[in-house]
Design a protein around this motif. Structure first.
Motif: not given
Length: 520
Positions: A114-143
């Protein structure tokens, strides 16, 4: 600004003095060092194997193939003392399956990533755990929704018809030499930008203008690579002073913030206007609109109303969508130029299954029948994966199937480029470009497990846009092959550029001519 401790500064000075001492010794002549570094990664006192990496940097991908072939697919890299750069590099499918699937919950991106890729913030590229699951679920519905699939298909066809085809015709009429990699990057930048925001930046034009957002993505990519091969305290110092790639990183960060702020404000105003006038488009919808409309009550930590969340989404999806597909298309057309027999078979398949005339909808229905083209694209991505490596870190200590023990928070590098060239994984012909390896005996597509062919990731993090990306590439390839003959300029040097994305270091210079009405 970032800070740097006195201890880290002293370590940096000590490393420099040790290296200078060795270089000053007569028996450590230039030729001796050159021979040592080229034969195998030498574990230097204090400096570890870092000098060997820097020495090999310009051909780091091919060197990784050589090292892993001689290390039974897994290699322990020792970095300089005290700087946390030790890495376990692997191209072993069993290890990858363990990390990406069977023990997925133990392997995360982690705080260092996350520190190395800090420019991408808390997006799906950097996220883990609950945040990643939310990103994944939301993206899957839209895609998976028909609105977005319709929008992505119509955007691709529109950009081909109004952007790429007229530009190719201009190049052909003027008999110009063009960089096909640059053209594909611009095409995918525009397409991805429209996918995400609904706005067309029009970077694909005769003038080939510089687009600040695209340049910022390039600068961030260079800075992230620099952070991978530079001790943390060094790039932290550069960031604190504001020099080199870190200065470009900060400037790119500011560009991201400024451009995204305008885009998000404009999109929210557009949606408010639609509500007032009841002028809503129910047939198609861009990703930013879809994320703004997400019901936040269905997610633990996702906040679609927050501008920071929308900013991180925009940057992350832009980085993922633009570069990977442009890279895949560039290497694919180069592979076709090197393998004319493959090009002939693709022509035959297109002639057999895809009509020259008819509606776009009728043509799209035939894409799934282009099995050999699908295999050729997969084969190109096997040898030249758009994303050449991945980085993971275990939460708890573990033992990999290869027998390697990994401590918590150690850096694990999955070398996708090397894995595609391993004879123990793909057979003695691993270095050959053979689309036939993807065709079954019955003529259908042969399935390869994702932990062996990792171009679209594997396990729970498998790319949601895999099918959309493959259909986009097929659509672009068919349109080009039906209307133009692409000829690669002879004598140019083709090699990958070290980076997050497998770009060609010097681009791909080509000429193009229009085809007559009869399809060859």
């Amino acid at each position: 600004m970032a800070s740097i401790g006195l201890f880290e500064a002293l370590i940096a000075l000590f490393c420099f003095l040790i290296f200078y001492y060795f270089l000053g010794k007569k028996h450590f002549s230039y030729l001796h060092i050159k021979k040592t570094l080229e034969s195998y990664p030498w574990n230097w006192p204090v400096l570890g194997m870092l000098p060997g990496v820097l020495w090999r940097l310009q051909r780091i991908y091919d060197c990784s193939v050589e090292v892993l072939e001689n290390s039974n697919l897994t290699f322990q890299f020792k970095g300089p003392w005290f700087v946390g750069m030790d890495i376990l590099a692997t191209a072993d499918p069993a290890n990858i399956h363990h990390i990406m699937s069977s023990n997925f919950s133990n392997y995360i991106k982690g705080p260092i990533f996350h520190e190395i890729f800090e420019a991408f913030g808390d997006g799906i590229i950097n996220s883990d755990m609950e945040l990643w699951r939310d990103w994944r679920n939301g993206s899957q519905i839209i895609f998976n929704h028909q609105r977005y699939q319709n929008f992505s298909a119509s955007t691709t066809k529109s950009k081909l018809k109004d952007g790429l085809v007229p530009l190719f015709s201009h190049f052909a009429d003027k008999e110009m030499v063009v960089d096909l990699q640059d053209v594909f990057q611009r095409f995918m930048f525009d397409v991805t930008f429209i996918f995400i925001t609904g706005f067309d930046p029009r970077s694909l034009s005769i003038e080939m203008p510089e687009v600040e957002f695209a340049k910022a993505l390039d600068d961030v990519g260079d800075a992230i690579v620099h952070r991978h091969i530079t001790p943390r305290f060094v790039w932290k110092l550069q960031k604190w002073i504001g020099v080199g790639t870190e200065k470009k990183m900060m400037e790119a960060h500011a560009t991201f913030d400024r451009v995204c702020e305008k885009l998000i404000a404009a999109k929210k105003e557009e949606l408010r206007s639609q509500v007032i006038t009841h002028n809503t488009n129910g047939e198609s919808e861009d990703l930013l609109t879809s994320f703004i409309k997400l019901d936040a009550t269905k997610y633990e930590v996702l906040n679609p109303s927050d501008d920071k969340f929308l900013r991180d989404f925009t940057i992350g999806f832009m980085a993922a969508g633009r570069d990977s597909t442009a890279s895949a298309l560039t290497w694919f057309f180069w592979n076709l130029s090197e393998n004319p027999n493959v090009l002939t078979k693709i022509f035959q398949e297109i002639n057999t299954y895809l009509p020259r005339t008819g509606s776009d909808q009728e043509k799209s229905a035939y894409l799934n029948k282009l099995v050999y083209l699908h295999g050729a694209l997969s084969e190109s991505m096997r040898l030249y994966p758009p994303i050449p490596f991945q980085r993971k870190s275990p939460i708890k200590e573990d033992v990999l199937p290869s027998g390697h023990k990994v401590k918590s928070n150690i850096n694990i590098m999955i070398l996708i480029y090397a894995m595609g060239r391993m004879k123990t994984v793909w057979g003695e012909d691993a270095m050959e470009f053979k689309p036939e390896r993807w065709i079954s005996e019955t003529g259908g597509l042969r399935h390869e497990p994702s932990y062996k062919f990792l171009s679209f990731n594997a396990g729970p993090r498998t790319c949601l846009g895999k099918n959309l990306a493959m259909n986009l590439m097929k659509t672009v390839v068919v349109e080009i092959l039906q209307n133009y003959e692409i000829k690669v300029v002879s004598g140019q040097k083709i090699e990958p550029k070290p980076g997050l994305i497998l770009h060609m270091k010097y681009g791909l210079k080509v000429t193009m001519t229009k085809k007559c009405s009869s399809f060859n």
